[in-house]
Design an enzyme around this catalytic site. Structure first.
Site, PDB file in Angstrom:
ATOM      1  N   ASP A 163       0.812  -1.220   0.000  1.00 31.75           N
ATOM      2  CA  ASP A 163       0.000   0.000   0.000  1.00 31.75           C
ATOM      3  C   ASP A 163       0.845   1.269   0.000  1.00 31.75           C
ATOM      4  O   ASP A 163       0.326   2.372   0.138  1.00 31.75           O
ATOM      5  CB  ASP A 163      -0.967   0.012   1.181  1.00 31.75           C
ATOM      6  CG  ASP A 163      -0.250  -0.072   2.539  1.00 31.75           C
ATOM      7  OD1 ASP A 163       0.992   0.035   2.571  1.00 31.75           O
ATOM      8  OD2 ASP A 163      -0.947  -0.245   3.561  1.00 31.75           O
TER       9      ASP A 163
ATOM     10  N   ASP B  73       2.489   2.940   8.689  1.00 32.14           N
ATOM     11  CA  ASP B  73       1.400   1.980   8.524  1.00 32.14           C
ATOM     12  C   ASP B  73       1.105   1.350   9.884  1.00 32.14           C
ATOM     13  O   ASP B  73       2.011   1.117  10.686  1.00 32.14           O
ATOM     14  CB  ASP B  73       1.817   0.902   7.514  1.00 32.14           C
ATOM     15  CG  ASP B  73       0.629   0.179   6.891  1.00 32.14           C
ATOM     16  OD1 ASP B  73      -0.471   0.256   7.462  1.00 32.14           O
ATOM     17  OD2 ASP B  73       0.816  -0.451   5.839  1.00 32.14           O
TER      18      ASP B  73
ATOM     19  N   VAL C 149      -5.634  -0.705   4.874  1.00 29.95           N
ATOM     20  CA  VAL C 149      -5.338   0.051   6.088  1.00 29.95           C
ATOM     21  C   VAL C 149      -4.062   0.859   5.846  1.00 29.95           C
ATOM     22  O   VAL C 149      -2.994   0.284   5.623  1.00 29.95           O
ATOM     23  CB  VAL C 149      -5.156  -0.887   7.299  1.00 29.95           C
ATOM     24  CG1 VAL C 149      -4.735  -0.098   8.527  1.00 29.95           C
ATOM     25  CG2 VAL C 149      -6.444  -1.663   7.569  1.00 29.95           C
TER      26      VAL C 149
ATOM     27  N   ASP D 233     -14.401   3.302  11.833  1.00 32.06           N
ATOM     28  CA  ASP D 233     -13.379   2.590  12.614  1.00 32.06           C
ATOM     29  C   ASP D 233     -13.927   2.070  13.951  1.00 32.06           C
ATOM     30  O   ASP D 233     -13.300   2.200  15.010  1.00 32.06           O
ATOM     31  CB  ASP D 233     -12.156   3.495  12.862  1.00 32.06           C
ATOM     32  CG  ASP D 233     -11.315   3.659  11.613  1.00 32.06           C
ATOM     33  OD1 ASP D 233     -11.640   3.029  10.588  1.00 32.06           O
ATOM     34  OD2 ASP D 233     -10.324   4.413  11.646  1.00 32.06           O
TER      35      ASP D 233
ATOM     36  N   ASP E 205      -8.510   0.460  13.516  1.00 27.54           N
ATOM     37  CA  ASP E 205      -8.035   1.748  13.005  1.00 27.54           C
ATOM     38  C   ASP E 205      -7.662   1.605  11.533  1.00 27.54           C
ATOM     39  O   ASP E 205      -6.584   1.128  11.198  1.00 27.54           O
ATOM     40  CB  ASP E 205      -6.824   2.193  13.829  1.00 27.54           C
ATOM     41  CG  ASP E 205      -6.369   3.602  13.506  1.00 27.54           C
ATOM     42  OD1 ASP E 205      -7.047   4.271  12.704  1.00 27.54           O
ATOM     43  OD2 ASP E 205      -5.354   4.025  14.076  1.00 27.54           O
TER      44      ASP E 205
ATOM     45  N   ASN F 268      -7.288   4.067   9.241  1.00 32.00           N
ATOM     46  CA  ASN F 268      -6.494   5.165   8.673  1.00 32.00           C
ATOM     47  C   ASN F 268      -5.268   5.520   9.510  1.00 32.00           C
ATOM     48  O   ASN F 268      -4.595   6.516   9.246  1.00 32.00           O
ATOM     49  CB  ASN F 268      -7.355   6.407   8.450  1.00 32.00           C
ATOM     50  CG  ASN F 268      -8.063   6.856   9.715  1.00 32.00           C
ATOM     51  OD1 ASN F 268      -7.704   6.459  10.821  1.00 32.00           O
ATOM     52  ND2 ASN F 268      -9.078   7.688   9.544  1.00 32.00           N
TER      53      ASN F 268
ATOM     54  N   ASN G  87      -4.658   6.841  12.297  1.00 31.30           N
ATOM     55  CA  ASN G  87      -4.522   8.072  13.074  1.00 31.30           C
ATOM     56  C   ASN G  87      -4.672   7.826  14.570  1.00 31.30           C
ATOM     57  O   ASN G  87      -4.688   8.768  15.369  1.00 31.30           O
ATOM     58  CB  ASN G  87      -5.515   9.137  12.600  1.00 31.30           C
ATOM     59  CG  ASN G  87      -6.967   8.759  12.844  1.00 31.30           C
ATOM     60  OD1 ASN G  87      -7.263   7.691  13.393  1.00 31.30           O
ATOM     61  ND2 ASN G  87      -7.885   9.622  12.425  1.00 31.30           N
TER      62      ASN G  87
ATOM     63  N   SER H  33      16.283  17.824  -3.239  1.00 32.78           N
ATOM     64  CA  SER H  33      17.117  17.463  -2.086  1.00 32.78           C
ATOM     65  C   SER H  33      16.863  18.373  -0.893  1.00 32.78           C
ATOM     66  O   SER H  33      17.045  17.954   0.251  1.00 32.78           O
ATOM     67  CB  SER H  33      18.590  17.477  -2.473  1.00 32.78           C
ATOM     68  OG  SER H  33      18.944  18.697  -3.095  1.00 32.78           O
TER      69      SER H  33
END
Length: 620
Positions: A195, A212, A220, A230, A234, A236, A238, A270
């Site tokens: 993902d 993640d 997810v 949710d 969870d 997402n 957060n 950069s």
């Protein structure tokens, strides 16, 4: 899992540690000319090789001087500073080159002479001998000839197998292919569910993108809209999930519904990747085990520090200054934005550029160049220069945003120098033209329009006026020159220009006319961005323009009692420092608050409640 990750990190560093010596060349450009002399650095572009050699020999020489020791003892001291897992390669170098370094340094040969005599610095026919230090009294050519005669009376340098040939071993070939893929595509090395998010910090992991929270489930990841608020898990990342037992309302719905949640994405060069070489790595009076403790982490982040950057930084800085970022301010404004960040930036530094050519090593047994197919790095046709309007068209493909499932995003498009910066002798002829800039940026915006959720925002950042660099640094001593007061930034810039590995030969030069012409082109390209923001409309995002806030940053820093040179990275003398990044964030934020309030979204009134309930679940 932790043990396997550490083993992976160590193996990665061992594979690529030879390239670290090239990293002192902050933004070298490609060339088709490769050195022919078999050596540790065979096949690497000679400019990289020369800079790396001069850097290392200078450090060893100064360590011996500072500690009043032999060269051999200085080499051992340097190796002892490096983290234990990576010391083996350092001791190998000491065994191979130590006796020759000692013999030449003991005869008062400086680093330029040593590296030329070892054939690690070479020049094209008809080109001058490049040097960092003032030439010896007898002249550089005479000193090099004398050093070569000394070398002929010594034992021949031991041959060493080309390090890229490590990738030919059955146990390493797949790892090398994976490294090549990661470097080329700017995606996490460790990403089990594909993902584009990781639970591992470096190797394009969560230092670059939000961490993640379930690497076994591709649905997810940070930035998505919550799945069924949710209730059970969870989705997402957060840190907000479950149901409030008092009223049966899911926490995500109670705290985040209608909260204008949004992520932040940087498409950068950069400077955006936050390139940084710690000055204590080459300042002998500051060297210690502690100074090198973060070497493995820094190396596997490509000598970038996105976790402290102006746009996506989220950790307290350890590299001078403090961390402030657009992401942190968005998170404070709305705690539901936690972990929704992506830093998609490309460093044009020696580390990456050297990856192109390192596999052309001469093998011990055959003395032949390894073919491209046996290499574990990209072919030169692959785009590995720093982030610019041209290669953003490839870089942008690593963006992770689903128009149907994810929250909107603020995308900062910031190529502040690479469209005018190059190491070419005719630098003006190789700069992006306004016509090319318009075409490149419009293609990138069209891509974003097809991938960003509706309600997103794009901020185009203008190019920097790089005359600031020469004006504030040219007569100051570089970290390598501080011990003996013998290397200024003017000398460093001249050395890099001679080798054609300058990060910006149009600005880092004593030629005032060229500096002015480079800034004139930068202004033209900034005006292209400004006009795009004024005239173009897109269905899924609105678009804004802002000048790169260098002058405002310098003025603010002076009011705080600082000096302008402190806003520039001390080792490369080119990139914005940690202080500049933090001050720049404040300027950007204030502009957005006053002129583009819709970009930042609403302030979430439930932030304190979220932090109180989920403080143990939402760490980075």
């Amino acid at each position: 899992m932790r043990g396997s990750r550490q083993m992976l990190l160590n193996l990665f560093c061992i594979l690529w540690l030879p390239l670290l010596l090239m990293a002192a060349s902050p933004s070298p450009l490609a060339s088709g000319n490769y050195p022919s002399a078999p050596s540790l650095f065979s096949g690497m572009y000679k400019g990289h090789t020369c800079v790396g050699c001069v850097l290392v020999v200078s450090v060893v020489e100064q360590l011996a001087q500072w500690h009043n020791s032999t060269v051999k003892a200085a080499l051992e001291r340097l190796c002892n500073y490096i983290p234990e897992d990576l010391q083996g390669f350092c001791y190998l170098l000491a065994e191979l080159y130590g006796p020759h370094l000692a013999e030449l340094i003991d005869r008062e040969m400086n680093a330029d002479v040593v590296c030329h005599s070892l054939k690690l610095c070479k020049q094209d026919t008809g080109q001058p001998l490049c040097h960092l230090y003032p030439p010896p009294k007898v002249g550089l050519s005479t000193a090099i000839r004398k050093a070569k005669r000394i070398m002929k009376t010594s034992k021949d340098l031991k041959s060493i197998m080309g390090f890229s040939n490590l990738c030919a071993f059955p146990l390493l070939d797949k790892l090398c292919e994976k490294i090549k893929y990661v470097i080329r595509n700017k995606l996490p090395f460790e990403d089990f569910d594909g993902d584009k998010f990781s639970t591992f910090p470096t190797l394009r992991g969560y230092h670059w993108r939000g961490r993640d929270c379930n690497d076994k489930n591709s649905t997810v990841y940070p930035g998505r809209r919550p799945d069924n608020w949710d209730v059970k898990s969870d989705s997402n990342c957060n840190g907000i999930w479950g149901v409030d037992p008092k009223d049966g309302i899911p926490y995500e719905e109670k705290f985040c519904k209608g909260a204008d949640s949004r992520g932040v994405v940087l498409l950068g060069d950069s400077a955006g990747a936050h390139f940084h070489i710690p000055p204590e790595w080459m300042t002998v009076t500051q060297m210690s085990v502690k100074a090198f403790a973060n070497l493995p982490m820094a190396f596997t982040d490509e000598l970038d520090w996105p976790q402290f950057s102006e746009i996506t930084g989220f950790l307290n800085s350890t590299i001078g200054g403090w961390t402030d970022s657009l992401y942190l301010r968005l998170r404070r404004r709305n705690r539901c934005n936690h972990r929704d960040l992506q830093n998609i930036s490309q460093n044009a530094g020696g580390w990456l550029r050297t990856l192109r050519t390192s596999h052309l090593a001469v093998t011990e047994d055959s003395g032949r160049w390894l073919p491209w197919s046996q290499s574990c790095v990209p072919h030169p046709s692959d785009t590995l220069s720093g982030g610019s309007s041209a290669n953003f068209l490839d870089l942008i493909k690593s963006l992770s945003r689903n128009q149907l499932l994810d929250n909107p995003a603020i995308v900062v498009y910031a190529t502040i120098g690479n469209d005018v910066c190059n190491g070419e002798r005719d630098t003006l002829a190789h700069m992006t033209t306004p016509k090319q800039m318009l075409s490149n940026v419009m293609q990138a915006l069209q891509f974003l329009n097809s991938h960003l959720p509706k309600g997103s925002h794009v901020i185009l950042t203008g190019l920097v006026d790089g005359r600031f660099l020469w004006d504030n640094l040219h007569d100051r001593y570089h970290p390598l020159g501080q011990l003996n007061k013998d290397v200024t930034y003017s000398q460093l810039y001249s050395f890099l220009n001679c080798l054609q590995v300058s990060p910006c030969s149009g600005w880092l030069t004593s030629n005032e006319t060229l500096r002015n012409l480079t800034s004139e082109r930068a202004l033209q390209l900034s005006n292209v961005l400004k006009e795009i923001a004024r005239s173009e409309k897109f269905s899924n995002f609105d678009i804004f323009y802002m000048d790169f806030p260098l002058r405002q940053t310098a003025a603010e820093w002076r009011q705080m009692g600082g000096e302008p040179w402190q806003l520039i990275e001390p080792v490369d003398g080119f990139h914005p420092s940690q202080i500049a990044a933090a001050l720049g964030t404040n300027i950007t934020w204030q502009k957005a608050l006053h002129e583009w309030p819709q970009v930042l979204g609403k302030e979430n009134p439930f932030n304190n409640q979220i932090e109180a309930i989920f403080k143990d679940q939402g760490g980075h």
